[in-house]
Design a protein around this motif. Structure first.
Motif, mmCIF file in Angstrom:
data_model
loop_
_atom_site.group_PDB
_atom_site.id
_atom_site.type_symbol
_atom_site.label_atom_id
_atom_site.label_comp_id
_atom_site.label_asym_id
_atom_site.label_seq_id
_atom_site.Cartn_x
_atom_site.Cartn_y
_atom_site.Cartn_z
ATOM 1 N N ASN A 165 8.004 4.902 -0.051
ATOM 2 C CA ASN A 165 7.797 4.053 1.035
ATOM 3 C C ASN A 165 7.080 4.843 1.862
ATOM 4 O O ASN A 165 7.235 4.698 3.217
ATOM 5 N N VAL A 166 5.809 5.328 1.420
ATOM 6 C CA VAL A 166 4.901 6.248 2.338
ATOM 7 C C VAL A 166 3.595 5.620 1.965
ATOM 8 O O VAL A 166 3.503 5.216 0.672
ATOM 9 N N LEU A 167 2.432 5.741 2.692
ATOM 10 C CA LEU A 167 1.124 5.294 2.394
ATOM 11 C C LEU A 167 0.817 5.999 1.312
ATOM 12 O O LEU A 167 0.845 7.204 1.025
ATOM 13 N N SER A 168 0.214 5.409 0.197
ATOM 14 C CA SER A 168 -0.153 5.888 -1.144
ATOM 15 C C SER A 168 -1.414 6.975 -0.982
ATOM 16 O O SER A 168 -2.409 6.461 -0.074
ATOM 17 N N GLY A 169 -1.663 7.834 -1.397
ATOM 18 C CA GLY A 169 -2.800 8.796 -1.375
ATOM 19 C C GLY A 169 -3.998 7.920 -1.917
ATOM 20 O O GLY A 169 -4.934 8.216 -1.281
ATOM 21 N N GLY A 170 -3.878 7.148 -2.983
ATOM 22 C CA GLY A 170 -4.938 6.611 -3.202
ATOM 23 C C GLY A 170 -5.654 5.613 -2.600
ATOM 24 O O GLY A 170 -6.401 5.093 -2.535
ATOM 25 N N VAL A 171 -4.615 4.872 -1.551
ATOM 26 C CA VAL A 171 -5.064 4.030 -0.787
ATOM 27 C C VAL A 171 -5.807 4.655 0.262
ATOM 28 O O VAL A 171 -6.842 4.188 0.798
ATOM 29 N N CYS A 212 0.827 -1.309 -0.064
ATOM 30 C CA CYS A 212 0.050 0.053 -0.003
ATOM 31 C C CYS A 212 0.771 1.159 -0.056
ATOM 32 O O CYS A 212 0.341 2.302 0.104
ATOM 33 N N CYS A 213 2.021 1.015 -0.417
ATOM 34 C CA CYS A 213 2.962 2.342 -0.379
ATOM 35 C C CYS A 213 3.365 2.781 -1.729
ATOM 36 O O CYS A 213 3.009 1.929 -2.644
ATOM 37 N N GLN A 214 3.582 4.189 -1.942
ATOM 38 C CA GLN A 214 4.061 4.612 -3.177
ATOM 39 C C GLN A 214 5.373 4.514 -3.268
ATOM 40 O O GLN A 214 6.101 4.069 -2.305
ATOM 41 N N SER A 215 6.139 5.086 -4.328
ATOM 42 C CA SER A 215 7.396 4.680 -4.508
ATOM 43 C C SER A 215 8.372 5.346 -3.312
ATOM 44 O O SER A 215 9.625 4.961 -3.232
ATOM 45 N N HIS A 258 -4.353 15.504 1.949
ATOM 46 C CA HIS A 258 -3.143 14.847 2.794
ATOM 47 C C HIS A 258 -2.350 15.911 3.333
ATOM 48 O O HIS A 258 -1.927 16.674 2.870
ATOM 49 N N ILE A 259 -2.150 15.699 4.607
ATOM 50 C CA ILE A 259 -1.615 16.550 5.801
ATOM 51 C C ILE A 259 -0.169 15.969 6.174
ATOM 52 O O ILE A 259 0.815 16.787 6.001
ATOM 53 N N LYS A 260 -0.037 14.756 6.300
ATOM 54 C CA LYS A 260 1.087 14.234 6.560
ATOM 55 C C LYS A 260 1.327 12.826 6.024
ATOM 56 O O LYS A 260 0.440 12.227 5.765
ATOM 57 N N ALA A 261 2.759 12.353 6.111
ATOM 58 C CA ALA A 261 2.677 10.874 5.475
ATOM 59 C C ALA A 261 2.870 9.883 6.681
ATOM 60 O O ALA A 261 3.271 10.136 7.589
#
Length: 166
Positions: free
Chosen positions: A56-62, A51-54, A93-96
């Motif tokens: 290594n943080v949670l994808s906004g799409g998720v 569920c991460c984007q490139s 999205h406010i924080k990662a």
């Protein structure tokens, strides 16, 4: 936007639901529902590579997927199990949330009308070092259309009724 709702709940008298019975997509990501009711839907997700984007943080799409899914499930229960369809989703999205963290998601209704419902969804990073003060990651507003009964969803309705706090 998703047309069918999804989610699950835990009450003190029933075991936690299998997320696969509630929503296959969130189940594939490792999401677990913790509460389903007409006034609140909650759940948790461990941030994994899936569920991460490139970076290594949670994808906004998720984050958006979780928001619409929980709001849709809440609207489904609040409308007495009428078919729902998302008509607008706005996510800030406010924080990662980095890989390995755990997040909690909470959806609550802002307006529950006969045909239109608006839900607010907050995603927070669970901070084990504090008691009760988790870090806001994103906030979403989901507008849903509630319409006719969904005759093909009787098994789904039974599953949700089994786990929902009504």
């Amino acid at each position: 936007m998703a047309e069918s709702p999804a989610a699950g709940s835990t009450s003190s008298s029933s075991p936690p639901p299998s997320t696969a019975l509630i929503d296959r997509t969130l189940h594939a990501l490792g999401f677990q529902f913790t509460l389903i009711s007409p006034t609140k839907v909650t759940g948790r997700l461990k941030v994994t590579e899936t569920c991460c984007q490139s970076f290594n943080v949670l994808s906004g799409g998720v984050s958006a997927l979780m928001a619409e899914t929980l709001a849709s499930l809440g609207a489904y229960v609040a409308s007495d199990f009428r078919r729902v369809a998302g008509v607008q989703l706005c996510t800030n999205h406010i924080k990662a949330a980095p890989l390995g963290e755990e997040v909690e998601v909470e959806a609550k209704p802002i307006q529950v009308g006969r045909t239109i419902q608006v839900w607010e969804v907050q995603t927070r990073k669970i901070d084990p070092s504090t008691s009760g003060s988790n870090i806001l990651l994103s906030t979403s507003k989901v507008t849903l259309l509630c319409y006719r009964q969904a005759p093909h969803a009787s098994n789904y309705e039974e599953t949700i009724r089994k786990y929902a706090k009504l």
